[in-house]
Design an enzyme around this catalytic site. Sequence first.
Site, short mmCIF file in Angstrom:
data_model
loop_
_atom_site.label_atom_id
_atom_site.label_comp_id
_atom_site.label_asym_id
_atom_site.label_seq_id
_atom_site.Cartn_x
_atom_site.Cartn_y
_atom_site.Cartn_z
CD GLN A 317 -2.82 1.06 2.46
OE1 GLN A 317 -2.72 0.14 3.28
NE2 GLN A 317 -3.70 2.04 2.60
CE1 TYR A 319 7.95 1.19 -5.34
CE2 TYR A 319 6.04 0.71 -6.71
CZ TYR A 319 7.36 1.06 -6.59
OH TYR A 319 8.12 1.31 -7.71
CD GLN A 320 -0.05 0.67 -6.37
OE1 GLN A 320 0.95 0.23 -6.93
NE2 GLN A 320 -1.02 1.27 -7.01
CD GLU A 321 -1.83 5.88 -0.83
OE1 GLU A 321 -1.69 6.98 -1.37
OE2 GLU A 321 -2.93 5.35 -0.62
CB SER A 322 4.92 7.52 -0.86
OG SER A 322 5.42 6.39 -0.15
#
Length: 387
Positions: A317, A319-322
Site C-alpha cells: 500500500q 509503495y502505491q501511495e509514495s
Amino acid sequence: MLRSMPLFSCLRPKKGKRLAVLLLVAVAGCQNASAPEANTTLRAIQESGTLKVLTRNAPTTYYIERGTRKGLEYELARRFAEELGVQLKIIVIDDIGRILEALANGRGHLAAAGLTRTEARQERFAFGSVYQSVQQQVVCRRGQKLPEGPAELADRELLVLEDSSYVERLQELKGKHPELDWRATDDLATEQIMARVWQRKVDCTVADSNIVALNRRYYPELVVAFPLSEEQGLAWALPKGAQALQAKIETWMAGLEKRNRLGALRDRYYGHVQIFDYVDIATFRRRIDSRLPKYQAAFRKVAKDHPQIDWHLLAAQAYQESHWDPRARSPTGVRGIMMLTQNTARSLGVSNRLDVQASIRGGVQCLARMRSQLPDSIEEPDRTWMA
C-alpha cells in the site's frame, strides 16, 4: 470371471432359431463385463477417502505462501476433493515427465500440473475438461535482436524442458525447419530455465503464456519473441479408462464455469498480469532492494499491533501511495510514506506526516477502520480487498 476371459470364450453359438438372440446377449455380457474398469479410479478414491493429486511446485500450480497453500491447480483440486467428500493429498514431483510417469505407475489418481492436452499425451492418458487456454511462446531477453520465427532459432541456444509439450511442438516444426535444434533438460523447471535466459546463460526458451506472464513480474527483461503454437487447453491428466472420474470432473467443472467460480479463480491468479509495464516493474524491483530495507522494520512493527493485516500488505500500500518515499508530496497536499491528508492525519492522531512510523500507523488504522465498517457477511479475502 468374465473380465478375464477372451472374447471368443463368451461367444458360444447355439443351434436353432435362438442363435441371433443368444449372440447379442453374449456380446452385451462381454461388454458389460469390462464396464467396472471404468469406475475403478473413482471407486478407489471414495473407498480410501483420499484424493491423491500429482503436481509440481510453481507459481502457476501449487506453492506455499506464509504457511498457506495456494495456486490455481491446488485451489481446483481442493474444491474437487470437497465435492467428492474426501481428503486431499498433494504429491509434489519435480518435473512434468516424472509426474506423468508417476501417474502411469498409479502413484496418484490424477495429475494437476499445468498439463496441455496434446495428441501424444492423449495416447497414454485420459483428460478432464479444459480449464484454461494457453499458448506456447518463445522467450528471450531484451537487448538482443529477437528471432521472428522458427527458422531464426537455428543460430540461438534454445533450452527447453524435457518430456514437455514444447519438445513435441519443436519436433513437429523440425519437419519444416530441419536446421532447428534445441537442448532439453530434466534438471531444471521451466521457471528455472527462464531465470537462465534472464541471466544471459541461455539465449531463449519456450514456455506456456501463463507461465511467461507470471514470471515476467520477477524477470521484467524477459520478452516474448513470437508464439510457437496456437492456443492449447490445460486439463487434468487421468489414468486411461477412468471414465467415471473423467465424467465427474467434467460435470463438476461445467458447474464451476456456469457459476463463474472458475473465472473468478483464474482472475485471482492471473488478473494482475494482464497489464505489464516494463519500466514500472523494473523500477519496482530496484526499489525492493534499495528502499524497502530501510522501512521494513517499521512495517513489521506496526503490523504486530494489527495481526489481521500482514506487513507485506502495508508495504504494498505504501509503495502505491509514495513509492516508499517518506517525504513524498502530491499537488493536493497529501504527505508522507502513506500519503495522508491533513484531515485524516488529524483524525488518527498523527501530528507529523513525515514521521515514517507515525505515517504507517495512521495508514494501518485507516485500513482497519475501513474493514470494521463493512458488514460481517463479507468474509476474507473479499473483506480486505474491499477495504
